[in-house]
Design a protein around this motif. Structure first.
Motif, PDB file in Angstrom:
ATOM      1  N   ASP A 117       0.787  -1.229   0.000  1.00 10.42           N
ATOM      2  CA  ASP A 117       0.000   0.000   0.000  1.00 10.42           C
ATOM      3  C   ASP A 117       0.822   1.283   0.000  1.00 10.42           C
ATOM      4  O   ASP A 117       1.973   1.315   0.446  1.00 10.42           O
ATOM      5  CB  ASP A 117      -0.924   0.025   1.221  1.00 10.42           C
ATOM      6  N   THR A 118       0.166   2.343  -0.473  1.00 13.27           N
ATOM      7  CA  THR A 118       0.692   3.710  -0.466  1.00 13.27           C
ATOM      8  C   THR A 118      -0.407   4.642   0.025  1.00 13.27           C
ATOM      9  O   THR A 118      -1.572   4.488  -0.358  1.00 13.27           O
ATOM     10  CB  THR A 118       1.131   4.137  -1.878  1.00 13.27           C
ATOM     11  N   TYR A 119      -0.049   5.605   0.876  1.00 19.84           N
ATOM     12  CA  TYR A 119      -0.996   6.591   1.386  1.00 19.84           C
ATOM     13  C   TYR A 119      -0.429   7.983   1.148  1.00 19.84           C
ATOM     14  O   TYR A 119       0.725   8.255   1.482  1.00 19.84           O
ATOM     15  CB  TYR A 119      -1.254   6.358   2.878  1.00 19.84           C
ATOM     16  N   LEU A 120      -1.261   8.868   0.567  1.00 17.05           N
ATOM     17  CA  LEU A 120      -0.787  10.182   0.150  1.00 17.05           C
ATOM     18  C   LEU A 120      -1.398  11.298   0.986  1.00 17.05           C
ATOM     19  O   LEU A 120      -2.535  11.203   1.439  1.00 17.05           O
ATOM     20  CB  LEU A 120      -1.131  10.410  -1.326  1.00 17.05           C
ATOM     21  N   TRP A 121      -0.599  12.370   1.120  1.00 20.37           N
ATOM     22  CA  TRP A 121      -1.018  13.597   1.807  1.00 20.37           C
ATOM     23  C   TRP A 121      -1.499  13.287   3.237  1.00 20.37           C
ATOM     24  O   TRP A 121      -2.576  13.696   3.660  1.00 20.37           O
ATOM     25  CB  TRP A 121      -2.086  14.350   1.014  1.00 20.37           C
ATOM     26  N   ILE A 122      -0.677  12.564   3.968  1.00 20.26           N
ATOM     27  CA  ILE A 122      -0.974  12.212   5.360  1.00 20.26           C
ATOM     28  C   ILE A 122      -0.431  13.319   6.257  1.00 20.26           C
ATOM     29  O   ILE A 122       0.732  13.717   6.133  1.00 20.26           O
ATOM     30  CB  ILE A 122      -0.352  10.853   5.727  1.00 20.26           C
ATOM     31  N   VAL A 123      -1.245  13.795   7.175  1.00 17.49           N
ATOM     32  CA  VAL A 123      -0.888  14.935   8.008  1.00 17.49           C
ATOM     33  C   VAL A 123      -0.958  14.549   9.487  1.00 17.49           C
ATOM     34  O   VAL A 123      -1.977  14.007   9.940  1.00 17.49           O
ATOM     35  CB  VAL A 123      -1.822  16.132   7.736  1.00 17.49           C
ATOM     36  N   GLY A 124       0.120  14.831  10.233  1.00 21.53           N
ATOM     37  CA  GLY A 124       0.134  14.587  11.664  1.00 21.53           C
ATOM     38  C   GLY A 124       0.795  13.279  12.040  1.00 21.53           C
ATOM     39  O   GLY A 124       0.668  12.270  11.341  1.00 21.53           O
ATOM     40  N   ALA A 125       1.513  13.304  13.171  1.00 19.37           N
ATOM     41  CA  ALA A 125       2.254  12.123  13.615  1.00 19.37           C
ATOM     42  C   ALA A 125       1.342  10.935  13.889  1.00 19.37           C
ATOM     43  O   ALA A 125       1.680   9.785  13.564  1.00 19.37           O
ATOM     44  CB  ALA A 125       3.064  12.462  14.867  1.00 19.37           C
ATOM     45  N   ALA A 126       0.178  11.184  14.502  1.00 21.62           N
ATOM     46  CA  ALA A 126      -0.732  10.089  14.827  1.00 21.62           C
ATOM     47  C   ALA A 126      -1.196   9.363  13.566  1.00 21.62           C
ATOM     48  O   ALA A 126      -1.250   8.127  13.528  1.00 21.62           O
ATOM     49  CB  ALA A 126      -1.938  10.620  15.610  1.00 21.62           C
ATOM     50  N   GLU A 127      -1.511  10.123  12.507  1.00 21.73           N
ATOM     51  CA  GLU A 127      -1.955   9.513  11.251  1.00 21.73           C
ATOM     52  C   GLU A 127      -0.812   8.762  10.578  1.00 21.73           C
ATOM     53  O   GLU A 127      -1.022   7.706   9.972  1.00 21.73           O
ATOM     54  CB  GLU A 127      -2.514  10.579  10.311  1.00 21.73           C
ATOM     55  N   VAL A 128       0.392   9.304  10.653  1.00 21.63           N
ATOM     56  CA  VAL A 128       1.550   8.619  10.073  1.00 21.63           C
ATOM     57  C   VAL A 128       1.734   7.264  10.736  1.00 21.63           C
ATOM     58  O   VAL A 128       1.957   6.239  10.062  1.00 21.63           O
ATOM     59  CB  VAL A 128       2.826   9.474  10.216  1.00 21.63           C
ATOM     60  N   ILE A 129       1.634   7.211  12.044  1.00 23.75           N
ATOM     61  CA  ILE A 129       1.805   5.960  12.785  1.00 23.75           C
ATOM     62  C   ILE A 129       0.756   4.933  12.362  1.00 23.75           C
ATOM     63  O   ILE A 129       1.063   3.745  12.151  1.00 23.75           O
ATOM     64  CB  ILE A 129       1.738   6.229  14.302  1.00 23.75           C
ATOM     65  N   ILE A 130      -0.477   5.370  12.210  1.00 28.53           N
ATOM     66  CA  ILE A 130      -1.548   4.467  11.768  1.00 28.53           C
ATOM     67  C   ILE A 130      -1.242   3.907  10.382  1.00 28.53           C
ATOM     68  O   ILE A 130      -1.401   2.703  10.121  1.00 28.53           O
ATOM     69  CB  ILE A 130      -2.900   5.212  11.756  1.00 28.53           C
ATOM     70  N   LYS A 131      -0.777   4.766   9.477  1.00 32.00           N
ATOM     71  CA  LYS A 131      -0.511   4.334   8.107  1.00 32.00           C
ATOM     72  C   LYS A 131       0.706   3.419   8.023  1.00 32.00           C
ATOM     73  O   LYS A 131       0.775   2.556   7.149  1.00 32.00           O
ATOM     74  CB  LYS A 131      -0.311   5.538   7.190  1.00 32.00           C
ATOM     75  N   VAL A 132       1.673   3.602   8.911  1.00 29.63           N
ATOM     76  CA  VAL A 132       2.819   2.692   8.940  1.00 29.63           C
ATOM     77  C   VAL A 132       2.334   1.269   9.215  1.00 29.63           C
ATOM     78  O   VAL A 132       2.723   0.310   8.533  1.00 29.63           O
ATOM     79  CB  VAL A 132       3.852   3.130   9.999  1.00 29.63           C
ATOM     80  N   LYS A 133       1.471   1.130  10.195  1.00 33.10           N
ATOM     81  CA  LYS A 133       0.945  -0.196  10.517  1.00 33.10           C
ATOM     82  C   LYS A 133       0.098  -0.751   9.366  1.00 33.10           C
ATOM     83  O   LYS A 133       0.122  -1.958   9.088  1.00 33.10           O
ATOM     84  CB  LYS A 133       0.133  -0.134  11.811  1.00 33.10           C
ATOM     85  N   SER A 134      -0.619   0.126   8.680  1.00 30.71           N
ATOM     86  CA  SER A 134      -1.399  -0.315   7.518  1.00 30.71           C
ATOM     87  C   SER A 134      -0.495  -0.825   6.402  1.00 30.71           C
ATOM     88  O   SER A 134      -0.828  -1.794   5.714  1.00 30.71           O
ATOM     89  CB  SER A 134      -2.272   0.839   7.007  1.00 30.71           C
ATOM     90  N   CYS A 135       0.659  -0.170   6.223  1.00 30.83           N
ATOM     91  CA  CYS A 135       1.623  -0.644   5.233  1.00 30.83           C
ATOM     92  C   CYS A 135       2.149  -2.022   5.605  1.00 30.83           C
ATOM     93  O   CYS A 135       2.292  -2.900   4.743  1.00 30.83           O
ATOM     94  CB  CYS A 135       2.784   0.347   5.110  1.00 30.83           C
ATOM     95  N   TRP A 136       2.437  -2.231   6.879  1.00 31.05           N
ATOM     96  CA  TRP A 136       2.883  -3.551   7.328  1.00 31.05           C
ATOM     97  C   TRP A 136       1.826  -4.599   7.004  1.00 31.05           C
ATOM     98  O   TRP A 136       2.141  -5.680   6.498  1.00 31.05           O
ATOM     99  CB  TRP A 136       3.142  -3.541   8.832  1.00 31.05           C
ATOM    100  N   ALA A 137       0.571  -4.281   7.296  1.00 34.21           N
ATOM    101  CA  ALA A 137      -0.513  -5.242   7.035  1.00 34.21           C
ATOM    102  C   ALA A 137      -0.631  -5.549   5.545  1.00 34.21           C
ATOM    103  O   ALA A 137      -0.971  -6.673   5.157  1.00 34.21           O
ATOM    104  CB  ALA A 137      -1.832  -4.692   7.576  1.00 34.21           C
ATOM    105  N   SER A 138      -0.337  -4.567   4.702  1.00 32.30           N
ATOM    106  CA  SER A 138      -0.484  -4.760   3.256  1.00 32.30           C
ATOM    107  C   SER A 138       0.530  -5.746   2.692  1.00 32.30           C
ATOM    108  O   SER A 138       0.378  -6.200   1.562  1.00 32.30           O
ATOM    109  CB  SER A 138      -0.374  -3.420   2.525  1.00 32.30           C
TER     110      SER A 138
END
Length: 370
Positions: A154-175
């Motif tokens: 997965d790829t996530y674009l225009w992510i704003v804020g540390a909390a959202e970045v952390i969530i998306k990192v885990k989503s990338c791992w799951a992908s």
């Protein structure tokens, strides 16, 4: 981890022995196992002076630590052990459960803190409090000469804020355990528990125009030409194949455009205030206009040729032109990898080449535009 706790974290040095974070300027191809294919390439490009937006990698050590410390690895890998013998439906159910386990598990505080610190430091470096970033998967199987894993995570674009970045990192791992990625590992004989994933966190380019470039002709393999696809907005519309982009064929020696085809460019992907992106229609006037100038094309080709010279091989390159900056500082390289399709093709006769062209284009689009 709460947003309030995230906001209380101050930028600083990593407080753990393991390297959970590596900055692009610390990375080269030698750290491939630690940062994956995409991040290794970005670090290498920064080292040779390519104009690459700043960022950092969440390393494979962070992924390993998360799986081992949380006990998740002991749950998911036995589930995947005999997945090769499963039906497509059974495999999909296994993968769905694996992803659910990862997504629903709390990210360890020691990893979250390091990601948040790195994000705040990146904001400081750029001079923007809530910096929009791209969060992309960077697996250790990407860009291998004998396998095409690129684009399976997965790829996530225009992510704003540390909390959202952390969530998306885990989503990338799951992908890493998407149906397609898992099935492809099974087909290629890759072990699921040996496959590692890093994550790219990189400053977004506010793209006026973006696209892809091949430092050869992807139709016939002619190394004297450069092919460029360009469209309005963020480059995902091009790499995903959602638009028919403008097409240019450029002579390497003279940097002159030999052929140009106006694409339909009916939609563009643009950022949304507060984070995320949206797809919108392009006006008729812009559809009928080329999305990149000849001057920008020449600068882009020069950058591509420097990359090709470094890799000693034709390259696949993603690029963007920032609408908030002046030429030529507004032209950025977002990703590059050595071209492997024509490099692996044997020498064939003209008759054989004609027959292979159609199959090659289908393979190329499937590999690159996913």
């Amino acid at each position: 981890m709460s947003a309030q706790f995230i906001s209380s974290i101050e930028p600083g040095k990593q407080s753990v022995k393991k390297r959970f974070i590596l900055w692009f300027d610390e990375i080269s191809r030698k750290q491939f196992d630690l940062v994956g294919g995409k991040n290794a390439s970005l670090g290498e490009l920064r080292q040779i002076g390519a104009r690459v937006p700043p960022g950092f990698a969440v390393t494979t050590q962070a992924y390993d630590y998360f799986l081992k410390k949380s006990g998740i690895g002991k749950k998911i890998f036995p589930m995947l052990g005999d997945s090769k013998s499963k039906s497509q439906r059974e495999l999909a159910e296994i993968c769905k459960e694996v992803r659910r386990i990862i997504i629903n598990s709390a990210l360890l505080e020691e990893i979250s803190i390091e990601i948040a610190k790195a994000y705040f430091k990146l904001c400081e470096l750029v001079g923007m409090k809530d910096l929009p970033v791209a969060v992309r998967s960077s697996a250790t199987s990407e860009d291998l000469p004998w396998a095409s894993f690129a684009g399976l995570q997965d790829t996530y674009l225009w992510i704003v804020g540390a909390a959202e970045v952390i969530i998306k990192v885990k989503s990338c791992w799951a992908s890493l355990f998407s149906d397609r990625a898992t099935s492809y590992r099974n087909d290629m004989g890759f072990s699921h528990d040996r496959e590692k994933i890093s994550v790219t966190v990189q400053k977004m380019v506010n793209s006026r125009t973006a696209g892809v470039m091949f430092t050869l002709n992807p139709i016939n393999g002619d190394k004297s030409e450069v092919a460029i696809n360009a469209s309005w907005g963020l480059g995902e519309s091009v790499v995903s194949g959602e638009v028919t982009p403008d097409e240019f064929l450029v002579d390497k020696a003279s940097l002159e455009v030999k052929k140009r085809v106006l694409g339909e460019k009916d939609i563009e992907i643009v950022p949304v205030s507060g984070g995320g992106v949206v797809e919108r229609e392009v006006s008729e006037t812009r559809r009928k206009s080329y999305s990149i100038t000849d001057e920008e094309i020449r600068e882009l080709v020069r950058a591509g040729l420097r990359i090709e010279k470094h890799y000693k091989n034709p390259s696949d390159i993603e690029w963007a032109i920032d609408q908030d900056m002046d030429f030529p500082e507004n032209i950025f390289i977002l990703q590059a990898r050595p071209e492997t399709v024509w490099s692996r093709k044997k020498t064939v006769s003209k008759e054989e080449k004609k027959e292979e062209d159609t199959d090659y284009v289908i393979d190329l689009l499937t590999r690159f535009f996913k």
